[in-house]
Design a protein around this motif. Sequence first.
Motif, mmCIF file in Angstrom:
data_model
loop_
_atom_site.group_PDB
_atom_site.id
_atom_site.type_symbol
_atom_site.label_atom_id
_atom_site.label_comp_id
_atom_site.label_asym_id
_atom_site.label_seq_id
_atom_site.Cartn_x
_atom_site.Cartn_y
_atom_site.Cartn_z
ATOM 1 N N UNK A 289 0.835 -1.199 0.000
ATOM 2 C CA UNK A 289 0.000 0.000 0.000
ATOM 3 C C UNK A 289 0.872 1.252 0.000
ATOM 4 N N UNK A 290 1.909 1.218 0.804
ATOM 5 C CA UNK A 290 2.810 2.374 0.879
ATOM 6 C C UNK A 290 3.515 2.596 -0.464
ATOM 7 N N UNK A 291 3.926 1.523 -1.117
ATOM 8 C CA UNK A 291 4.592 1.653 -2.408
ATOM 9 C C UNK A 291 3.647 2.210 -3.476
ATOM 10 N N UNK A 292 2.395 1.776 -3.454
ATOM 11 C CA UNK A 292 1.436 2.293 -4.422
ATOM 12 C C UNK A 292 1.173 3.779 -4.192
ATOM 13 N N UNK A 293 1.240 4.216 -2.946
ATOM 14 C CA UNK A 293 1.107 5.643 -2.658
ATOM 15 C C UNK A 293 2.352 6.403 -3.107
ATOM 16 N N UNK A 294 3.510 5.920 -2.677
ATOM 17 C CA UNK A 294 4.760 6.643 -2.930
ATOM 18 C C UNK A 294 5.163 6.652 -4.400
ATOM 19 N N UNK A 295 4.948 5.526 -5.083
ATOM 20 C CA UNK A 295 5.483 5.381 -6.439
ATOM 21 C C UNK A 295 4.432 5.447 -7.541
ATOM 22 N N UNK A 296 3.150 5.346 -7.170
ATOM 23 C CA UNK A 296 2.099 5.421 -8.186
ATOM 24 C C UNK A 296 1.035 6.459 -7.855
ATOM 25 N N UNK A 297 1.131 7.081 -6.674
ATOM 26 C CA UNK A 297 0.165 8.106 -6.290
ATOM 27 C C UNK A 297 -1.227 7.562 -6.053
ATOM 28 N N UNK A 298 -1.324 6.292 -5.627
ATOM 29 C CA UNK A 298 -2.623 5.640 -5.465
ATOM 30 C C UNK A 298 -2.904 5.338 -4.004
ATOM 31 N N UNK A 299 -4.093 5.736 -3.541
ATOM 32 C CA UNK A 299 -4.583 5.340 -2.224
ATOM 33 C C UNK A 299 -5.484 4.131 -2.437
ATOM 34 N N UNK A 300 -5.087 2.988 -1.891
ATOM 35 C CA UNK A 300 -5.823 1.753 -2.146
ATOM 36 C C UNK A 300 -6.168 1.056 -0.836
ATOM 37 N N UNK A 301 -7.149 0.180 -0.912
ATOM 38 C CA UNK A 301 -7.455 -0.662 0.237
ATOM 39 C C UNK A 301 -6.487 -1.849 0.253
ATOM 40 N N UNK A 302 -6.380 -2.536 1.386
ATOM 41 C CA UNK A 302 -5.386 -3.611 1.484
ATOM 42 C C UNK A 302 -5.503 -4.682 0.405
ATOM 43 N N UNK A 303 -6.714 -5.076 0.043
ATOM 44 C CA UNK A 303 -6.875 -6.129 -0.964
ATOM 45 C C UNK A 303 -6.237 -5.753 -2.290
ATOM 46 N N UNK A 304 -6.223 -4.464 -2.596
ATOM 47 C CA UNK A 304 -5.685 -4.004 -3.874
ATOM 48 C C UNK A 304 -4.167 -4.028 -3.911
ATOM 49 N N UNK A 305 -3.536 -4.176 -2.760
ATOM 50 C CA UNK A 305 -2.075 -4.200 -2.687
ATOM 51 C C UNK A 305 -1.516 -5.614 -2.650
ATOM 52 N N UNK A 306 -2.363 -6.619 -2.764
ATOM 53 C CA UNK A 306 -1.893 -7.995 -2.657
ATOM 54 C C UNK A 306 -0.895 -8.346 -3.764
ATOM 55 N N UNK A 307 -1.122 -7.852 -4.968
ATOM 56 C CA UNK A 307 -0.197 -8.142 -6.046
ATOM 57 C C UNK A 307 1.187 -7.576 -5.784
ATOM 58 N N UNK A 308 1.258 -6.342 -5.308
ATOM 59 C CA UNK A 308 2.549 -5.744 -4.982
ATOM 60 C C UNK A 308 3.197 -6.508 -3.831
ATOM 61 N N UNK A 309 2.387 -6.946 -2.864
ATOM 62 C CA UNK A 309 2.927 -7.733 -1.753
ATOM 63 C C UNK A 309 3.585 -9.012 -2.258
ATOM 64 N N UNK A 310 2.965 -9.664 -3.253
ATOM 65 C CA UNK A 310 3.545 -10.890 -3.813
ATOM 66 C C UNK A 310 4.875 -10.596 -4.503
ATOM 67 N N UNK A 311 4.961 -9.482 -5.193
ATOM 68 C CA UNK A 311 6.214 -9.100 -5.838
ATOM 69 C C UNK A 311 7.308 -8.833 -4.804
ATOM 70 N N UNK A 312 6.937 -8.197 -3.717
ATOM 71 C CA UNK A 312 7.908 -7.899 -2.670
ATOM 72 C C UNK A 312 8.459 -9.166 -2.023
#
Length: 324
Positions: free
Chosen positions: A266-289
Amino acid sequence: MPATRLDTARIRAAPRMIDSVFLDSPLYRCEALEAVLGCAVSIKLETANPVRSFKGRGTELVTGLLAESGPRAAVCASAGNLGQALAWSGRGRGLDVTVVASRFAPPAKLDRIRALDARLELVDGDFDMARERAAAIARHDGIRLVEDSLDIETCEGAATIGLELVDSATPFDTVLIALGGGALATGVGHVLKTFAPGVEVICVQPSGAPAMTRSWHRRRVVTTESTDTIADGVAGRRPIPEVLDDLLLVAGDAVLVEEASIIAGMRMLLDHAGLVVEPSAALGIAALLEDRARFADRHVVTIVCGGNVDMDAYHRWIGAAPGH
């Protein structure tokens, strides 16, 4: 493809029944994320619509059919996003909508359901308890019970995201999909399996709500006694057998990620994509991490599936997340 509940012809026809506000959502390469994740990353943004999630694609199909020939009322259980979407679609077609949710759901989601003129009933339990109550209301009142993932319209509505992916010029080889009840994964997965079989479909679920992932790996329904995750949108305990059958045909893998990775995503999507998302929406980035080596040199699409988040909780999570 072996027998499945999803029908490619119906999916191809679905966009004609879906309000254009939900269609052709942005798909773009996010180079700022690539620098820190080590692979090419494209975002399919499903938050740029009136209900800030992909769920409106499916509820448009459900309510469109009800408006043509069906009861003029519907009820659903929801962690928040389906309820908003059904309320929005139902209001536009003059249907009475009741949403049953946990009183512990994010207040922002509950407030939005009320604002969309739906009747909201709260239960002192989780999503699966809300599901039981919604079924009881449907039986008592003789109205349509809308069951996310079980109702094929919710899966085939979500599948239109897959059509947009395969019709795009983006040369991706992997898609990361948040896994909860399964509508998004089975819908998008079906289209990719049919039209782009070389693309790997990977489902991602929180380790604190692992029922569907465990079921996929064991090829049978596995339930859990409880869930423990901030990703409320995917926090089910009882997978639906028919949905699991569909998922087994199209998913290449299903993985679990930790809460810390979800928050970092979620923090990466905010910092690097300017997106405020709910936790479910960050699952893909979490898998990459969590598995950078697996995705190195790939072009990954992650579906950012929802942006309905309680802002007080969001600030607590993001404030606690390490910077990247």
